[in-house]
Design a protein around this motif. Structure first.
Motif, PDB file in Angstrom:
ATOM      1  N   GLN A 106      40.763  53.392  16.594  1.00  0.00           N
ATOM      2  CA  GLN A 106      41.312  53.553  17.940  1.00  0.00           C
ATOM      3  C   GLN A 106      41.452  55.035  18.308  1.00  0.00           C
ATOM      4  O   GLN A 106      41.131  55.442  19.434  1.00  0.00           O
ATOM      5  CB  GLN A 106      42.672  52.856  18.020  1.00  0.00           C
ATOM      6  N   GLU A 107      41.895  55.854  17.357  1.00  0.00           N
ATOM      7  CA  GLU A 107      42.083  57.275  17.642  1.00  0.00           C
ATOM      8  C   GLU A 107      40.752  57.987  17.843  1.00  0.00           C
ATOM      9  O   GLU A 107      40.618  58.833  18.744  1.00  0.00           O
ATOM     10  CB  GLU A 107      42.865  57.935  16.503  1.00  0.00           C
ATOM     11  N   ILE A 108      39.760  57.647  17.044  1.00  0.00           N
ATOM     12  CA  ILE A 108      38.445  58.274  17.214  1.00  0.00           C
ATOM     13  C   ILE A 108      37.851  57.899  18.575  1.00  0.00           C
ATOM     14  O   ILE A 108      37.315  58.750  19.298  1.00  0.00           O
ATOM     15  CB  ILE A 108      37.500  57.871  16.063  1.00  0.00           C
ATOM     16  N   LEU A 109      37.969  56.624  18.951  1.00  0.00           N
ATOM     17  CA  LEU A 109      37.474  56.195  20.266  1.00  0.00           C
ATOM     18  C   LEU A 109      38.240  56.881  21.393  1.00  0.00           C
ATOM     19  O   LEU A 109      37.667  57.223  22.432  1.00  0.00           O
ATOM     20  CB  LEU A 109      37.583  54.672  20.404  1.00  0.00           C
ATOM     21  N   ARG A 110      39.530  57.083  21.178  1.00  0.00           N
ATOM     22  CA  ARG A 110      40.329  57.785  22.204  1.00  0.00           C
ATOM     23  C   ARG A 110      39.834  59.213  22.392  1.00  0.00           C
ATOM     24  O   ARG A 110      39.731  59.712  23.514  1.00  0.00           O
ATOM     25  CB  ARG A 110      41.807  57.777  21.809  1.00  0.00           C
ATOM     26  N   GLN A 111      39.527  59.893  21.287  1.00  0.00           N
ATOM     27  CA  GLN A 111      39.032  61.259  21.376  1.00  0.00           C
ATOM     28  C   GLN A 111      37.648  61.295  22.039  1.00  0.00           C
ATOM     29  O   GLN A 111      37.328  62.240  22.767  1.00  0.00           O
ATOM     30  CB  GLN A 111      38.968  61.890  19.980  1.00  0.00           C
ATOM     31  N   ILE A 112      36.839  60.261  21.818  1.00  0.00           N
ATOM     32  CA  ILE A 112      35.553  60.167  22.511  1.00  0.00           C
ATOM     33  C   ILE A 112      35.776  59.965  24.000  1.00  0.00           C
ATOM     34  O   ILE A 112      35.141  60.619  24.841  1.00  0.00           O
ATOM     35  CB  ILE A 112      34.703  59.018  21.917  1.00  0.00           C
ATOM     36  N   ASP A 113      36.715  59.079  24.348  1.00  0.00           N
ATOM     37  CA  ASP A 113      37.036  58.835  25.756  1.00  0.00           C
ATOM     38  C   ASP A 113      37.503  60.102  26.455  1.00  0.00           C
ATOM     39  O   ASP A 113      37.184  60.347  27.619  1.00  0.00           O
ATOM     40  CB  ASP A 113      38.124  57.773  25.884  1.00  0.00           C
ATOM     41  N   LEU A 114      38.280  60.910  25.749  1.00  0.00           N
ATOM     42  CA  LEU A 114      38.802  62.154  26.333  1.00  0.00           C
ATOM     43  C   LEU A 114      37.743  63.234  26.448  1.00  0.00           C
ATOM     44  O   LEU A 114      37.959  64.261  27.086  1.00  0.00           O
ATOM     45  CB  LEU A 114      39.976  62.682  25.491  1.00  0.00           C
ATOM     46  N   GLY A 115      36.592  63.002  25.826  1.00  0.00           N
ATOM     47  CA  GLY A 115      35.539  64.012  25.852  1.00  0.00           C
ATOM     48  C   GLY A 115      35.690  65.059  24.778  1.00  0.00           C
ATOM     49  O   GLY A 115      34.936  66.035  24.746  1.00  0.00           O
ATOM     50  N   VAL A 134      25.659  74.475  30.908  1.00  0.00           N
ATOM     51  CA  VAL A 134      24.854  73.567  30.085  1.00  0.00           C
ATOM     52  C   VAL A 134      25.758  72.646  29.272  1.00  0.00           C
ATOM     53  O   VAL A 134      25.487  71.444  29.131  1.00  0.00           O
ATOM     54  CB  VAL A 134      23.913  74.363  29.161  1.00  0.00           C
ATOM     55  N   ASP A 135      26.839  73.192  28.723  1.00  0.00           N
ATOM     56  CA  ASP A 135      27.777  72.369  27.948  1.00  0.00           C
ATOM     57  C   ASP A 135      28.329  71.231  28.803  1.00  0.00           C
ATOM     58  O   ASP A 135      28.439  70.085  28.340  1.00  0.00           O
ATOM     59  CB  ASP A 135      28.930  73.226  27.420  1.00  0.00           C
ATOM     60  N   ALA A 136      28.690  71.544  30.047  1.00  0.00           N
ATOM     61  CA  ALA A 136      29.229  70.517  30.942  1.00  0.00           C
ATOM     62  C   ALA A 136      28.177  69.453  31.217  1.00  0.00           C
ATOM     63  O   ALA A 136      28.474  68.248  31.222  1.00  0.00           O
ATOM     64  CB  ALA A 136      29.693  71.156  32.246  1.00  0.00           C
ATOM     65  N   TYR A 137      26.944  69.868  31.439  1.00  0.00           N
ATOM     66  CA  TYR A 137      25.864  68.929  31.716  1.00  0.00           C
ATOM     67  C   TYR A 137      25.616  68.001  30.527  1.00  0.00           C
ATOM     68  O   TYR A 137      25.425  66.798  30.694  1.00  0.00           O
ATOM     69  CB  TYR A 137      24.589  69.698  32.058  1.00  0.00           C
ATOM     70  N   GLU A 138      25.639  68.570  29.331  1.00  0.00           N
ATOM     71  CA  GLU A 138      25.299  67.803  28.142  1.00  0.00           C
ATOM     72  C   GLU A 138      26.442  66.895  27.671  1.00  0.00           C
ATOM     73  O   GLU A 138      26.196  65.886  27.001  1.00  0.00           O
ATOM     74  CB  GLU A 138      24.904  68.745  27.005  1.00  0.00           C
ATOM     75  N   SER A 139      27.682  67.250  28.005  1.00  0.00           N
ATOM     76  CA  SER A 139      28.819  66.530  27.428  1.00  0.00           C
ATOM     77  C   SER A 139      29.442  65.501  28.358  1.00  0.00           C
ATOM     78  O   SER A 139      30.307  64.736  27.931  1.00  0.00           O
ATOM     79  CB  SER A 139      29.903  67.533  27.006  1.00  0.00           C
ATOM     80  N   CYS A 140      29.009  65.460  29.621  1.00  0.00           N
ATOM     81  CA  CYS A 140      29.653  64.572  30.586  1.00  0.00           C
ATOM     82  C   CYS A 140      28.661  63.566  31.162  1.00  0.00           C
ATOM     83  O   CYS A 140      27.444  63.761  31.096  1.00  0.00           O
ATOM     84  CB  CYS A 140      30.288  65.386  31.715  1.00  0.00           C
ATOM     85  N   ASP A 141      29.202  62.495  31.746  1.00  0.00           N
ATOM     86  CA  ASP A 141      28.363  61.463  32.345  1.00  0.00           C
ATOM     87  C   ASP A 141      27.871  61.852  33.730  1.00  0.00           C
ATOM     88  O   ASP A 141      26.807  61.414  34.163  1.00  0.00           O
ATOM     89  CB  ASP A 141      29.150  60.156  32.436  1.00  0.00           C
ATOM     90  N   TYR A 142      28.666  62.658  34.451  1.00  0.00           N
ATOM     91  CA  TYR A 142      28.312  63.121  35.786  1.00  0.00           C
ATOM     92  C   TYR A 142      28.708  64.592  35.885  1.00  0.00           C
ATOM     93  O   TYR A 142      29.583  65.059  35.161  1.00  0.00           O
ATOM     94  CB  TYR A 142      29.058  62.335  36.874  1.00  0.00           C
ATOM     95  N   LEU A 143      28.073  65.298  36.842  1.00  0.00           N
ATOM     96  CA  LEU A 143      28.364  66.730  36.971  1.00  0.00           C
ATOM     97  C   LEU A 143      28.467  67.120  38.435  1.00  0.00           C
ATOM     98  O   LEU A 143      27.583  66.815  39.245  1.00  0.00           O
ATOM     99  CB  LEU A 143      27.255  67.551  36.300  1.00  0.00           C
ATOM    100  N   LEU A 144      29.581  67.799  38.779  1.00  0.00           N
ATOM    101  CA  LEU A 144      29.758  68.427  40.086  1.00  0.00           C
ATOM    102  C   LEU A 144      29.730  69.935  39.898  1.00  0.00           C
ATOM    103  O   LEU A 144      30.408  70.464  39.013  1.00  0.00           O
ATOM    104  CB  LEU A 144      31.083  68.010  40.731  1.00  0.00           C
TER     105      LEU A 144
END
Length: 375
Positions: free
Chosen positions: A22-31, A136-146
């Motif tokens: 649960q904690e690992i998934l939470r950290q994934i959810d938080l990015g 680039v980090d933002a582009y690679e680590s997120c599902d969407y980018l503004l």
């Protein structure tokens, strides 16, 4: 990165292993554990979580079986890059220029609220230029980018532009029309037309423009290039190019400096000898300009009408009350999410520029010109 130690295991029917999952998934959810990123070692995770190495190993094994993680021999455990979006918290990367301004703060607050309403976790990234690895980090680590551009779009490195166009992560540019570069965008460009139309209705034809400029590589760059271009086209309808050039006040501002002082200094010295009866300027510098007018004895709006363009949450508290063409930041954010949804549903659609319709807000800094300027 520190992870909170897990306690109260007996209250969780999944036991210690389930809590670690649960904690690992939470950290994934938080990015914090990004897609395709390497997790800390199992022993390091065990130490951080305050559990045994074998507990962590069992939890990771379960997440590997569930296709959240993948083990690479000799390298470690990675977050999978192909985890379906519906199986984890979606993240929105928001790139804003590294210099803090009230406008950026307002926009970040509004984007956070809109992201929450859409069930998306916002992750802010500050950058200084297109070359900043943060983009680039933002582009690679997120599902969407503004993107709130830190520099002109013409300076976008081709490699980065190709990556953005690929469509792996939907990208929307805020504030500039990015369709010539193959990207979706949201702008308030109609504000220029609305402002000029209102001033002409009140009898003003000689309408000046104050723009923040910077010289780079022998080229003159305007912070609001589209704003300037639209204004110039309308002024050329009635005046020669030479006269229009005189009606633009170019204010050089050093990088990472707020422009208020530079705008104040110019108008304080030159405010009584201006080749126009009305002035348009970004709301961001309105304080500096109106203060200079007051300190130099230039009566507003009797001698000079000032129309501000932009949005700011506290603008209604300014005194005198600003005459304003408002381009809502909230509407920017809503249209940005509409653009992202459109791109996700039909990735092959041509790029589109969504336009925020301006709103005229009456105030005390603009008055009719008597007699009207009929030129």
């Amino acid at each position: 990165m520190e992870i909170a130690m897990i306690d109260n295991f007996e209250k969780f029917n999944g036991g210690k292993t389930g809590l670690v999952e649960q904690e690992i998934l939470r950290q994934i959810d938080l990015g914090n554990f990004r897609r395709n990123s390497l997790l800390p070692s199992e022993r390091e995770l065990a130490k951080q979580l305050g559990v045994s190495y074998m507990t962590v190993r069992r939890a990771i094994g379960k997440l590997v079986d569930d296709s959240f993680l993948t083990r690479v021999q000799g390298k470690g455990t990675y977050v999978r890059g192909d985890v379906p979006l519906h199986r984890m918290q979606q993240t929105l990367g928001i790139v804003v220029p590294a210099w803090e301004t009230p406008e950026h703060a307002d926009l970040m607050m509004i984007l956070t609220a809109i992201a929450g309403e859409n069930g998306v976790l916002p992750k802010f990234h500050l950058c200084r230029s297109w070359e900043d690895r943060t983009v680039v980090d933002a582009y690679e680590s997120c599902d969407y980018l503004l993107l709130v551009p830190p520099a002109p779009l013409a300076d976008l490195p081709e490699e980065m532009l190709v990556r953005f166009r690929a469509g792996t992560t939907p990208v929307v540019v805020l504030g500039l029309d990015a369709t010539p570069y193959g990207l979706d965008s949201v702008t308030g460009d109609a504000c220029t037309e609305a402002g000029i139309r209102e001033l002409r209705r009140l009898g003003h034809c000689r309408i000046g423009l104050m723009t923040q400029v910077e010289e780079r590589g022998g080229k003159l760059l305007r912070q609001t290039e589209t704003f300037y271009r639209n204004w110039r086209l309308r002024m050329l309808e009635r005046f020669s190019a030479k006269e229009v050039d005189r009606m633009e006040i170019r204010i050089p501002v050093k990088a990472y400096e707020l422009p208020h002082q530079a705008f104040y200094d110019y108008l304080y010295v030159n405010g009584k000898d201006l080749p126009f009866t009305a002035l348009m300027l970004p709301l961001a510098v309105a304080w500096g300009v109106i203060s200079a007018a007051a300190d130099s004895g230039l009566a507003v709006p009797q001698k000079l009408s000032i129309l501000s363009i932009g949005d700011r949450q506290e603008a209604r508290f300014y005194r005198p009350r600003l005459s304003l063409v408002r381009v809502s930041y909230r509407r920017h954010a809503e249209l940005a999410f509409e653009a992202l949804r459109r791109r996700m549903q039909e990735p092959g659609l041509p790029p589109r520029c969504f336009t925020v319709e301006p709103e005229l807000v009456p105030g005390e800094t603009v008055s009719p010109l008597l007699p009207p300027d009929n030129l």
